[in-house]
Design a protein around this motif. Structure first.
Motif, PDB file in Angstrom:
ATOM      1  N   ALA A 174      13.244  14.297  36.526  1.00 33.36           N
ATOM      2  CA  ALA A 174      12.177  14.478  35.532  1.00 33.36           C
ATOM      3  C   ALA A 174      12.770  14.756  34.153  1.00 33.36           C
ATOM      4  CB  ALA A 174      11.256  15.619  35.956  1.00 33.36           C
ATOM      5  N   LEU A 175      13.823  15.549  34.104  1.00 36.79           N
ATOM      6  CA  LEU A 175      14.493  15.829  32.840  1.00 36.79           C
ATOM      7  C   LEU A 175      15.035  14.540  32.226  1.00 36.79           C
ATOM      8  CD1 LEU A 175      15.774  17.892  30.799  1.00 36.79           C
ATOM      9  CD2 LEU A 175      17.794  17.861  32.286  1.00 36.79           C
ATOM     10  N   MET A 176      15.617  13.697  33.061  1.00 39.93           N
ATOM     11  CA  MET A 176      16.174  12.432  32.591  1.00 39.93           C
ATOM     12  C   MET A 176      15.080  11.549  31.976  1.00 39.93           C
ATOM     13  SD  MET A 176      18.548   9.783  34.744  1.00 39.93           S
ATOM     14  CE  MET A 176      17.209   9.212  35.820  1.00 39.93           C
ATOM     15  N   LYS A 177      13.929  11.508  32.595  1.00 35.70           N
ATOM     16  CA  LYS A 177      12.817  10.709  32.069  1.00 35.70           C
ATOM     17  C   LYS A 177      12.336  11.246  30.727  1.00 35.70           C
ATOM     18  CE  LYS A 177      11.135   9.090  36.570  1.00 35.70           C
ATOM     19  NZ  LYS A 177      10.051   9.175  37.581  1.00 35.70           N
ATOM     20  N   GLN A 223      17.672  18.090  42.418  1.00 36.58           N
ATOM     21  CA  GLN A 223      17.760  19.520  42.172  1.00 36.58           C
ATOM     22  C   GLN A 223      16.858  19.950  41.019  1.00 36.58           C
ATOM     23  OE1 GLN A 223      22.023  20.091  41.555  1.00 36.58           O
ATOM     24  NE2 GLN A 223      22.262  20.867  43.635  1.00 36.58           N
ATOM     25  N   ASN A 224      16.398  21.200  41.082  1.00 33.15           N
ATOM     26  CA  ASN A 224      15.629  21.772  39.983  1.00 33.15           C
ATOM     27  C   ASN A 224      16.601  22.142  38.865  1.00 33.15           C
ATOM     28  OD1 ASN A 224      13.124  21.617  41.326  1.00 33.15           O
ATOM     29  ND2 ASN A 224      13.571  23.506  42.431  1.00 33.15           N
ATOM     30  N   PHE A 225      16.270  21.735  37.663  1.00 31.41           N
ATOM     31  CA  PHE A 225      17.122  21.949  36.501  1.00 31.41           C
ATOM     32  C   PHE A 225      17.346  23.441  36.288  1.00 31.41           C
ATOM     33  CE2 PHE A 225      17.205  21.703  31.584  1.00 31.41           C
ATOM     34  CZ  PHE A 225      18.598  21.682  31.577  1.00 31.41           C
ATOM     35  N   VAL A 226      18.600  23.848  36.175  1.00 28.81           N
ATOM     36  CA  VAL A 226      18.937  25.271  36.132  1.00 28.81           C
ATOM     37  C   VAL A 226      18.322  25.979  34.916  1.00 28.81           C
ATOM     38  CG1 VAL A 226      21.139  24.970  34.885  1.00 28.81           C
ATOM     39  CG2 VAL A 226      20.844  26.893  36.460  1.00 28.81           C
ATOM     40  N   LYS A 245      15.116  19.474  52.921  1.00 31.15           N
ATOM     41  CA  LYS A 245      15.368  20.580  52.003  1.00 31.15           C
ATOM     42  C   LYS A 245      16.843  20.615  51.608  1.00 31.15           C
ATOM     43  CE  LYS A 245      15.025  25.595  51.494  1.00 31.15           C
ATOM     44  NZ  LYS A 245      14.740  26.892  52.160  1.00 31.15           N
ATOM     45  N   PHE A 246      17.725  20.405  52.581  1.00 30.87           N
ATOM     46  CA  PHE A 246      19.171  20.385  52.328  1.00 30.87           C
ATOM     47  C   PHE A 246      19.528  19.317  51.299  1.00 30.87           C
ATOM     48  CE2 PHE A 246      23.204  18.251  53.364  1.00 30.87           C
ATOM     49  CZ  PHE A 246      24.115  19.289  53.157  1.00 30.87           C
ATOM     50  N   LEU A 247      18.948  18.124  51.457  1.00 33.41           N
ATOM     51  CA  LEU A 247      19.231  17.027  50.531  1.00 33.41           C
ATOM     52  C   LEU A 247      18.691  17.339  49.131  1.00 33.41           C
ATOM     53  CD1 LEU A 247      18.486  13.992  52.874  1.00 33.41           C
ATOM     54  CD2 LEU A 247      20.723  14.688  51.997  1.00 33.41           C
ATOM     55  N   ALA A 248      17.484  17.899  49.066  1.00 37.04           N
ATOM     56  CA  ALA A 248      16.894  18.237  47.769  1.00 37.04           C
ATOM     57  C   ALA A 248      17.728  19.285  47.041  1.00 37.04           C
ATOM     58  CB  ALA A 248      15.469  18.735  47.950  1.00 37.04           C
ATOM     59  N   GLU A 249      18.320  20.195  47.800  1.00 38.48           N
ATOM     60  CA  GLU A 249      19.106  21.274  47.202  1.00 38.48           C
ATOM     61  C   GLU A 249      20.509  20.831  46.816  1.00 38.48           C
ATOM     62  OE1 GLU A 249      18.975  24.315  50.165  1.00 38.48           O
ATOM     63  OE2 GLU A 249      17.055  25.127  49.470  1.00 38.48           O
ATOM     64  N   ASN A 250      21.002  19.735  47.423  1.00 36.67           N
ATOM     65  CA  ASN A 250      22.397  19.354  47.237  1.00 36.67           C
ATOM     66  C   ASN A 250      22.624  18.003  46.572  1.00 36.67           C
ATOM     67  OD1 ASN A 250      24.182  21.529  48.623  1.00 36.67           O
ATOM     68  ND2 ASN A 250      22.473  21.216  50.035  1.00 36.67           N
ATOM     69  N   CYS A 251      21.547  17.269  46.274  1.00 39.07           N
ATOM     70  CA  CYS A 251      21.663  16.000  45.556  1.00 39.07           C
ATOM     71  C   CYS A 251      21.222  16.230  44.112  1.00 39.07           C
ATOM     72  CB  CYS A 251      20.797  14.923  46.208  1.00 39.07           C
ATOM     73  SG  CYS A 251      21.362  14.465  47.856  1.00 39.07           S
TER      74      CYS A 251
END
Length: 309
Positions: free
Chosen positions: A263-266, A251-254, A241-247
């Protein structure tokens, strides 16, 4: 050792923990300030521990692009009043222009000043200090130049409080020059300013940061009463969870939390007509990590007037 009220006050300001908790933390850490901060985190008493790296200092962060080159700088002043001064703003702009255009690899203060090549940047800094009447520091600078197809983009938030610079690679020139690529770079800059990722991807995350976080989480779980034989498994989940939140890439696009940055990049790559790739990013937050001197004006005035009556 004796724990002073000043030490307790400083720890409380840094962590927002209670006064008695701060005193206990300093006692347990035998006066070691950073160890006391960690002790509070382990105990779950430091709700604002992450704020420790975002202590305010005065000055400006500025950034700009020029073709396929971008730069970001942070220059500090002693007071907020000076940071709003036109002379100071002009000096920041001149240093930013210098960083954008100089190819020197020497320490910045030793570089020939682009604006006035007869002097170096250090001499220009001394002149600015003499003119403005306050100590100034060129704290940090960063420059990107695109290699191959791609683009650079910068973003300044909060009138110079946060600066972000990003390099986006592209599969071809058409994709690099597309409106979609520019929008993508702009959106990711905004996201980085808001979410402050620690690394581009999990592979780029510092092993030392992960190890430290694991150590703190393990102690925190033990303190909360978790069974020792279950702690490692719990910590593994918390680290994911820490890595998902800080990499950044995870991260979920703000602007649309249903999408990750990957996913946004794709999505944007399809619209741009060629793969887009985030190569690197830099985020400067004004005063991050600088301890700002707190002045007790009442005590200062009392000290200055003592004995005058």
């Amino acid at each position: 050792m004796s724990i002073s009220a000043t030490m307790v006050k400083e720890l409380r300001e840094k962590t927002s923990a209670g006064m008695m908790d701060c005193k206990k933390a300093l006692e347990e850490a035998k006066g070691d300030f950073e160890a006391a901060v960690e002790w509070l985190r382990v105990k779950g008493l430091s709700a604002a521990a992450k704020k420790a790296d975002r202590i305010a200092a005065e000055g400006l962060v500025s950034a700009a692009t020029s073709g396929k080159t971008a730069a970001v700088v942070e220059i500090n002043s002693e007071t907020d009043f000076v940071s709003r001064n036109d002379g100071f703003k002009a000096f920041v702009s001149d240093i930013l222009t210098h960083v954008l255009n100089s190819n020197s690899t020497s320490p910045i203060l030793e570089q020939a000043y682009t604006k006035t090549p007869s002097k170096n940047v250090g001499e220009a800094l001394k002149e600015a200090i003499a003119t403005i009447g306050e100590n100034l520091v060129i704290r940090r600078t960063k420059k990107y130049t695109v290699a191959g197809e791609g683009l650079v983009h910068t973003y300044i938030h909060g009138e110079g409080k946060i600066g972000v610079m990003i390099e986006v690679g592209a599969a071809n020139a058409a994709a690099a020059n597309s409106a979609e690529a520019k929008t993508f770079a702009s959106d990711v800059c905004l996201h980085i300013a808001a979410m402050n990722p620690l690394a581009l991807s999990q592979a780029d995350m510092s092993p030392e940061v992960v190890a430290k976080e694991k150590e703190i989480l393990k102690l925190k779980n033990l303190e909360s009463g978790k069974k020792p034989e279950m702690v490692d498994k719990i910590v593994d989940g918390q680290i994911r969870k820490f890595l998902a939140e800080n990499c950044l890439m995870d991260q979920n696009f703000v602007k649309n939390p249903e999408l990750t940055i990957t996913a946004l990049m794709k999505e944007c790559s399809k619209k741009a007509g060629g793969d887009l790739t985030i190569k690197r990013f830099t985020r400067f937050e004004l005063g991050a990590g600088i301890e700002k001197k707190v002045v007790d004006f009442a005590a200062e005035v009392a000290a200055q007037t003592q004995g005058l009556n």
